[in-house]
Design an enzyme around this catalytic site. Structure first.
Site, PDB file in Angstrom:
ATOM      1  N   ILE A 181     -15.409   0.979   5.781  1.00  0.00           N
ATOM      2  CA  ILE A 181     -14.247   0.902   4.879  1.00  0.00           C
ATOM      3  C   ILE A 181     -13.519   2.217   5.089  1.00  0.00           C
ATOM      4  O   ILE A 181     -14.031   3.289   4.761  1.00  0.00           O
ATOM      5  CB  ILE A 181     -14.650   0.709   3.404  1.00  0.00           C
ATOM      6  CG1 ILE A 181     -15.157  -0.726   3.197  1.00  0.00           C
ATOM      7  CG2 ILE A 181     -13.451   0.981   2.488  1.00  0.00           C
ATOM      8  CD1 ILE A 181     -15.481  -1.077   1.759  1.00  0.00           C
ATOM      9  N   PRO A 182     -12.343   2.155   5.743  1.00  0.00           N
ATOM     10  CA  PRO A 182     -11.734   3.379   6.312  1.00  0.00           C
ATOM     11  C   PRO A 182     -11.024   4.255   5.290  1.00  0.00           C
ATOM     12  O   PRO A 182      -9.805   4.413   5.330  1.00  0.00           O
ATOM     13  CB  PRO A 182     -10.770   2.820   7.356  1.00  0.00           C
ATOM     14  CG  PRO A 182     -10.355   1.492   6.805  1.00  0.00           C
ATOM     15  CD  PRO A 182     -11.555   0.946   6.051  1.00  0.00           C
ATOM     16  N   CYS A 183     -11.790   4.871   4.398  1.00  0.00           N
ATOM     17  CA  CYS A 183     -11.188   5.774   3.412  1.00  0.00           C
ATOM     18  C   CYS A 183     -10.588   6.991   4.105  1.00  0.00           C
ATOM     19  O   CYS A 183      -9.773   7.697   3.504  1.00  0.00           O
ATOM     20  CB  CYS A 183     -12.224   6.183   2.369  1.00  0.00           C
ATOM     21  SG  CYS A 183     -13.686   6.975   3.050  1.00  0.00           S
ATOM     22  N   HIS A 184     -10.955   7.226   5.389  1.00  0.00           N
ATOM     23  CA  HIS A 184     -10.362   8.362   6.106  1.00  0.00           C
ATOM     24  C   HIS A 184      -8.871   8.146   6.357  1.00  0.00           C
ATOM     25  O   HIS A 184      -8.168   9.076   6.716  1.00  0.00           O
ATOM     26  CB  HIS A 184     -11.094   8.599   7.435  1.00  0.00           C
ATOM     27  CG  HIS A 184     -11.101   7.403   8.350  1.00  0.00           C
ATOM     28  ND1 HIS A 184     -12.058   6.429   8.276  1.00  0.00           N
ATOM     29  CD2 HIS A 184     -10.259   7.035   9.349  1.00  0.00           C
ATOM     30  CE1 HIS A 184     -11.818   5.504   9.203  1.00  0.00           C
ATOM     31  NE2 HIS A 184     -10.727   5.842   9.858  1.00  0.00           N
TER      32      HIS A 184
END
Ligand SMILES: [Zn+2]
Length: 278
Positions: A181-184
């Protein structure tokens, strides 16, 4: 495999039987049992998750899963060896995680596709224990294409909680499954790269691996540039939107706010949605 019919037995009997079941299943040995059998059985009898180790742009990570989906991603650099990961996993989830030499092929493939930037990768996540708000934040982050970023405020507005910018940051900081889950891809509202569940340096590394230049992002932030518009289409975007990246230098116009863009007669891009279309 059916649910164990353990409603009438005592807790001690059930645990003993479950342990034997796990022991027997493990004794089947790699290459005999289907690779997802252990994870599925462990999950069904609530004895824990399975995990494996994966190489990523920020070094090796441990990826845990159960029959509900991916449940944890932790950096080896943060938790240490497998014992460190198992300890951290148990602390966070109050159940153990068991190593597998290889995950189910379909799961491994989906994870690889996701890490390779394919947003259609069919990955499920076990987000039990997260609030509805946290789930909404995490799932919204999945919609940001690789190589692009959006500010915390964008997530807040998109999920219908425009005043909850700080809580969005907290929910992303507690993302149990970073990278997948690409919170970056969510940055500070002033455009700076900001914090990350894996640390700020790792965030820059992951963004760079997706083709973004973190120094350019920070440069735009320092200059106060929030949006780029095209003087031919009069549409404005977040600078990393695929549409903004196609604007040539000659036609690119910088805006410091959506008010400024609107005053200049520009309308927000329908793809990256820098503001609500009026
Ligand atoms: Zn756009």
């Amino acid at each position: 495999m059916s649910e164990p019919r353990d409603g009438h037995r005592t807790e001690g009997q059930g645990l003993g039987r479950d342990r034997r079941l796990v022991r027997d299943l493990r004794a089947l040995g790699a290459g005999v049992a289907p690779p997802d059998l252990l994870a599925n059985v462990l999950s069904r009898v609530r004895l824990g998750d399975a995990y494996w180790t994966l190489d990523t742009p920020v070094g090796p990570v441990f990826v845990a899963y159960n029959d509900g989906g991916i449940s944890a991603v932790m950096r080896a650099a943060a938790v240490g060896d497998v014992a460190g990961f198992e300890r951290a996993f148990r602390e966070r989830h109050a159940r153990p995680a068991h190593p597998v030499t290889r995950p189910p092929a379909a799961l491994a493939h989906a994870v690889e596709r996701q890490l390779g930037g394919d947003r259609r990768a069919d990955l499920r996540f076990d987000l039990r224990g997260r609030s509805d708000f946290e789930r909404a934040v995490l799932l919204k982050a999945r919609e940001i294409p690789p190589g692009e970023v959006r500010p915390y405020g964008w997530i807040a507005r998109e999920i219908g909680r425009p005043g909850a910018v700080r809580a969005v940051g907290t929910a992303l900081g507690n993302n149990p499954v970073p990278l997948l889950i690409p919170c970056h891809r969510v940055v500070r509202s002033d455009g700076r790269v900001g914090d990350y569940a894996f640390g700020g340096a790792a965030k820059r590394a992951v963004l760079a691996a997706e083709g973004l230049d973190p120094d350019r992002l920070e440069g735009l932030a320092r200059a106060g540039v929030c949006y780029h518009g095209s003087d031919t289409t009069h549409v404005y975007c977040f600078p990393t939107c695929a549409h903004a990246r196609r604007i040539t230098d000659r036609h690119r116009v910088a805006f410091r706010s959506d008010e400024e863009a609107a005053a200049a007669g520009y309308r927000p891009c329908r793809v990256c949605r820098p503001a609500l279309a009026s």
